[in-house]
Design an enzyme around this catalytic site. Sequence first.
Site, PDB file in Angstrom:
ATOM      1  CE  LYS A  78      30.446 -51.713  45.751  1.00 24.38           C
ATOM      2  NZ  LYS A  78      30.955 -50.752  44.750  1.00 24.38           N
ATOM      3  CB  SER A 153      32.127 -47.519  46.753  1.00 21.72           C
ATOM      4  OG  SER A 153      31.800 -48.264  45.606  1.00 21.72           O
ATOM      5  CB  SER A 177      33.455 -48.332  43.017  1.00 21.58           C
ATOM      6  OG  SER A 177      33.020 -47.175  43.680  1.00 21.58           O
TER       7      SER A 177
HETATM    8  N1  GLN Z   1      34.124 -42.374  44.207  1.00 18.82           N
HETATM    9  C1  GLN Z   1      33.051 -42.596  43.289  1.00 18.82           C
HETATM   10  C2  GLN Z   1      31.789 -41.982  43.828  1.00 18.82           C
HETATM   11  O1  GLN Z   1      31.725 -41.758  44.985  1.00 18.82           O
HETATM   12  C3  GLN Z   1      32.930 -44.069  43.043  1.00 18.82           C
HETATM   13  C4  GLN Z   1      31.563 -44.571  42.772  1.00 18.82           C
HETATM   14  C5  GLN Z   1      31.505 -45.952  42.225  1.00 18.82           C
HETATM   15  O2  GLN Z   1      32.242 -46.289  41.313  1.00 18.82           O
HETATM   16  N2  GLN Z   1      30.566 -46.714  42.726  1.00 18.82           N
HETATM   17  O3  GLN Z   1      30.873 -41.719  43.109  1.00 18.82           O
END
Ligand code: GLN
Length: 475
Positions: A78, A153, A177
Amino acid sequence: MNLNELTIQEARDGLDKKEFTSVELTQACLDRIHDRNEEINAFITVTDELALEEARKADEMIARGEQKMLTGIPYSVKDAICTLDVRSTASAKILDNYIPPFDATVIRKIREQGAVLVGKTNCDAFGHGASNEQSMYGPVKNPHDTSKVAGGSSGGAAASVADHQCLFAIAEDTGGSIRQPAALCGVYGIRPSYGRNSRYGIMPMASSFDTVGPMAKTASDIAIVMEVMAGVDAKDATTVPEDVPVYSEELQNADFNMQNIRIGVPKEYFEIEGLDPEVKEAIEEKITSLENAGATIVPVSLPHTKYAIPVYYIAVPSEDSSNLGRIDGIRYGVQADMENLYNTYAHSRAHGFPEEVKRRIMVGTYALSAGYYDAYYRKAQQVRTLIMQDFDTVFQDVDVLITPTSPFPAFGIGEKKDDVIAMYLADVFVSPGAVAGIPGISVPAGNTKAGLPIGLQIMGPRMGESKILQVANVL
Ligand code: GLN
């Protein structure tokens, strides 16, 4: 079968038996990426040259009989995770030119095994989002239906594995995420316990929530990567100084017997408004199949579940607003050329961050400001403790919990982009575990009638990765 479609275990076998080389396996992945990236957009940077060089070195290690589990295996990382000498943008234009002079600890460990980095994957900028539409490099498309999101994400990471562009992916999970995109793309993805894997070199989002873990095509592949990544690190004081189990051996453990496993099913997770009936049915079917395999199913209650999203979306932006202060165009990233310092900061940040990142910074700054701190931040921390206690209580009675990962399968690109609350609700089943710091894995649980993957989540107590992997493996 094409080489890029193999699991880690199958590739290990083939490489060790000299049925093919790592260069061939790597080339198969690179070809797949170049065929598909224009459409799927899983990768921001493809590291062709580096990958082939690492693959040649891996082939030499294998020829000398010095291979380890991941030697010669192609993987993606990532883009919010630092990789030595390889551009790492976090999907935000402000870091468009950032090339880290170091590897994140987990990446260093994987590289030391001789694994092959094929590129950096697209994500919501700095991990903020649940659909990958908050990337400044365009959304990732779901390989199962390109009109749908890949989740977020870490949408690029999930799509890179689901679309066979690499054999495993490393991603970050602050509040879902890894698990949510894994569910939407039909692969396995684990969020380890907080403190299990080093966060050093993971671009910080919310430091008391951030974790890093793998996505892969099977539970045993997840186990293999986890045992390489995990462990205490002097560079991250929150890592836990406990021995790391050899997860792949735990999966073969003869003492493991479904008859001894108690599975909790939290009622709050099945009563939530907006739970797709096809998702609900698929998860209930899997629970029944585990019961038929001998497990004891125990209805349980986690009474503070409904506060997890509000707590998450106060506490995370608060930590975020502080962490993102360093991304200012001066210390890192693209600098706007303005007449004075203030305007340089303002312009660099205004143009270098997408909307959701700015929203988090503003919400967090507000929640931490004098006068609001007690009402928001402190209150959120207090409720966070109650959510942790809910889990502590149920884990006295059950080994693992099973829930859906996402309330719905992949949704249309653009469908929720402008509805902030609808997007936050995508995290309803993944945020409670993140708030509590416990591990969770998303396991593929079949498809909807329209052919979209459904994910099942298994959560366990802190440091309880072995149990959730064992149950995932049975599923
Ligand atoms: N949907 C979560 C957020 O927007 C996921 C974030 C993550 O795990 N990086 O905060």
